[in-house]
Design an enzyme around this catalytic site. Sequence first.
Site, PDB file in Angstrom:
ATOM      1  N   ASP A 135       0.824  -1.217   0.000  1.00  0.00           N
ATOM      2  CA  ASP A 135       0.000   0.000   0.000  1.00  0.00           C
ATOM      3  C   ASP A 135       0.854   1.261   0.000  1.00  0.00           C
ATOM      4  OD1 ASP A 135      -2.386  -1.313   0.021  1.00  0.00           O
ATOM      5  OD2 ASP A 135      -2.553  -1.371   2.212  1.00  0.00           O
ATOM      6  N   ARG A 212     -18.602   7.178   2.835  1.00  0.00           N
ATOM      7  CA  ARG A 212     -18.648   5.863   3.473  1.00  0.00           C
ATOM      8  C   ARG A 212     -17.285   5.200   3.312  1.00  0.00           C
ATOM      9  NH1 ARG A 212     -22.360   6.996   5.194  1.00  0.00           N
ATOM     10  NH2 ARG A 212     -24.347   5.942   5.336  1.00  0.00           N
ATOM     11  N   GLY A 213     -16.717   4.755   4.408  1.00  0.00           N
ATOM     12  CA  GLY A 213     -15.422   4.089   4.310  1.00  0.00           C
ATOM     13  C   GLY A 213     -14.890   3.791   5.691  1.00  0.00           C
ATOM     14  N   SER A 214     -13.792   3.070   5.757  1.00  0.00           N
ATOM     15  CA  SER A 214     -13.269   2.696   7.072  1.00  0.00           C
ATOM     16  C   SER A 214     -12.288   3.762   7.565  1.00  0.00           C
ATOM     17  CB  SER A 214     -12.648   1.311   7.011  1.00  0.00           C
ATOM     18  OG  SER A 214     -11.505   1.328   6.194  1.00  0.00           O
ATOM     19  N   ALA A 277      -2.323   5.258   1.862  1.00  0.00           N
ATOM     20  CA  ALA A 277      -1.737   6.124   0.815  1.00  0.00           C
ATOM     21  C   ALA A 277      -2.955   6.763   0.119  1.00  0.00           C
ATOM     22  CB  ALA A 277      -0.901   5.280  -0.132  1.00  0.00           C
ATOM     23  N   ALA A 278      -2.875   7.033  -1.192  1.00  0.00           N
ATOM     24  CA  ALA A 278      -4.062   7.564  -1.884  1.00  0.00           C
ATOM     25  C   ALA A 278      -5.180   6.527  -1.818  1.00  0.00           C
ATOM     26  CB  ALA A 278      -3.716   7.865  -3.334  1.00  0.00           C
ATOM     27  N   PHE A 280      -8.428   4.583  -3.493  1.00  0.00           N
ATOM     28  CA  PHE A 280      -8.930   4.275  -4.841  1.00  0.00           C
ATOM     29  C   PHE A 280     -10.263   4.941  -5.136  1.00  0.00           C
ATOM     30  CE2 PHE A 280      -6.357   0.196  -4.319  1.00  0.00           C
ATOM     31  CZ  PHE A 280      -5.282   0.735  -4.991  1.00  0.00           C
TER      32      PHE A 280
HETATM   33  N1  UDP Z   1     -15.866   1.441  -0.336  1.00  0.00           N
HETATM   34  C1  UDP Z   1     -17.127   1.475  -0.913  1.00  0.00           C
HETATM   35  N2  UDP Z   1     -18.211   1.529  -0.124  1.00  0.00           N
HETATM   36  C2  UDP Z   1     -18.120   1.558   1.232  1.00  0.00           C
HETATM   37  C3  UDP Z   1     -16.861   1.520   1.827  1.00  0.00           C
HETATM   38  C4  UDP Z   1     -15.736   1.479   1.012  1.00  0.00           C
HETATM   39  O1  UDP Z   1     -17.248   1.448  -2.137  1.00  0.00           O
HETATM   40  O2  UDP Z   1     -19.169   1.613   1.888  1.00  0.00           O
HETATM   41  C5  UDP Z   1     -14.677   1.397  -1.194  1.00  0.00           C
HETATM   42  C6  UDP Z   1     -13.952   2.732  -1.124  1.00  0.00           C
HETATM   43  O3  UDP Z   1     -14.444   3.645  -2.032  1.00  0.00           O
HETATM   44  C7  UDP Z   1     -12.509   2.340  -1.368  1.00  0.00           C
HETATM   45  C8  UDP Z   1     -12.420   0.924  -0.813  1.00  0.00           C
HETATM   46  O4  UDP Z   1     -13.757   0.438  -0.714  1.00  0.00           O
HETATM   47  O5  UDP Z   1     -12.212   2.350  -2.743  1.00  0.00           O
HETATM   48  C9  UDP Z   1     -11.762   0.862   0.552  1.00  0.00           C
HETATM   49  O6  UDP Z   1     -12.290   1.892   1.354  1.00  0.00           O
HETATM   50  P1  UDP Z   1     -11.765   2.227   2.809  1.00  0.00           P
HETATM   51  O7  UDP Z   1     -12.410   3.477   3.272  1.00  0.00           O
HETATM   52  O8  UDP Z   1     -11.920   1.027   3.674  1.00  0.00           O
HETATM   53  O9  UDP Z   1     -10.192   2.425   2.638  1.00  0.00           O
HETATM   54  P2  UDP Z   1      -9.357   3.459   1.762  1.00  0.00           P
HETATM   55  O10 UDP Z   1      -8.808   2.640   0.631  1.00  0.00           O
HETATM   56  O11 UDP Z   1     -10.244   4.552   1.314  1.00  0.00           O
HETATM   57  O12 UDP Z   1      -8.295   3.927   2.677  1.00  0.00           O
END
Ligand code: UDP
Length: 388
Positions: A135, A212-214, A277-278, A280
């Site tokens: 990553d 939405r995301g972690s 990092a960045a 996606f």
């Molecule tokens: N993601 C998504 N829906 C969600 C949560 C995450 O499509 O409800 C996608 C998000 O856009 C990213 C990937 O899953 O491309 C991982 O997201 P996360 O926030 O966990 O980690 P990030 O890669 O952004 O640090």
Amino acid sequence: VIVSVTSSTNNEFCSKDEKSCFEEHNKYSRELNDWSLKIKEQINTAINEYVPCKVENCSCHKSLIDEDLAPFKGGITKELFDRARAKATKYQIIDGKLYREEECHFPARCAGVEHYLVAIAAKMPNLELALNTRDWPQMNRAWGHPKAPVLSFSKTKDYYDIMYPAWSFWEGGPAISLYPTGIGRWDKHRISISKSAEKWSWEKKESKAFFRGSRTSDERDALVLLSRAEPDLVDAQYTKNQAWKSDMDTLYAPPASEVPFEEHCKYKYLFNYRGVAASFRFKHLFLCKSLVFHVGDQWLEFFYPSLKPWVHYIPISPRASQEDIKKLINFFKEHDDLANEIAHRGFQHIWDHLTDKDVKCYWRKLLKKYAKLVTYDVVKDNNLKLIY
Ligand code: UDP
């Protein structure tokens, strides 16, 4: 006195005899006006200075190749390659065929990269690459690392790493419950998300910010906390990732369900943050024709520099407070046409300049320029296995 950032009159906030309240409110209104003017000026300047790139041959991105290769313009020696190789997976292209060392940290990521390398191998000179599928990038000049030509998908300006288009354009992206084999297939997402954007035209979208995301970075906390305080303005919630152990990892709230990219299109304002990092997610958000708020400008992928702040997206500092974020969202609620214009320009840029063809084109140009810098004879390594 907490005063709303909308253009309300004094009487909504102060009773007749509250002189100090009037004064305070007037001062706040003046400051807000000045701030608003500054934002408009910034947008105007950015748009006036912007020169769109031609829709041909990944022209929008190619200056980055020279920038990334600049530290190696004195030549890529065997010694520099060996240093890079220790940090990454070794690939070779010999007589138009692709080879890789047996071991790969993340097989799905290697497969995502190999999809593109196989497609361009036939027309490549013989070369070898040290390709990092972790990553994070590897060679940080600010930390005193020596220079080495490691290829990584993302970096900040502090790194010597050379950026390549991430595996996740094809496969090997992070697996979440919605995309159990990885978010993958950008070419398919381009179609499905832009179709959803047609369904959720600007007028139909909710005037709300969405994320939405972690919690891969705590820079996301301010928006999540703002959402808890003002759920009508923002819906930003943490989801689980593989590292989740308890509610502590979702900022003391139960994890929210994941939301597919297509459903992000329901909202006018979409937030992007760095992760490790960045992230996606950035490129997908533009496809909704919603206004993208991009927090922080340090972590890059190869196509980021072609996108311009205020022209294609709204830049926000990672140190922005909840109040700062709220002010900016409200500004665009009040300047809806401007928001729509920037959203459309952002969509069009990604639509025109980030096709699967552009990704292949970038790989091709990058490897051709890389090969020209190599000062030693690349000899076939019999320890590598044939990929295709
Ligand atoms: N993601 C998504 N829906 C969600 C949560 C995450 O499509 O409800 C996608 C998000 O856009 C990213 C990937 O899953 O491309 C991982 O997201 P996360 O926030 O966990 O980690 P990030 O890669 O952004 O640090």
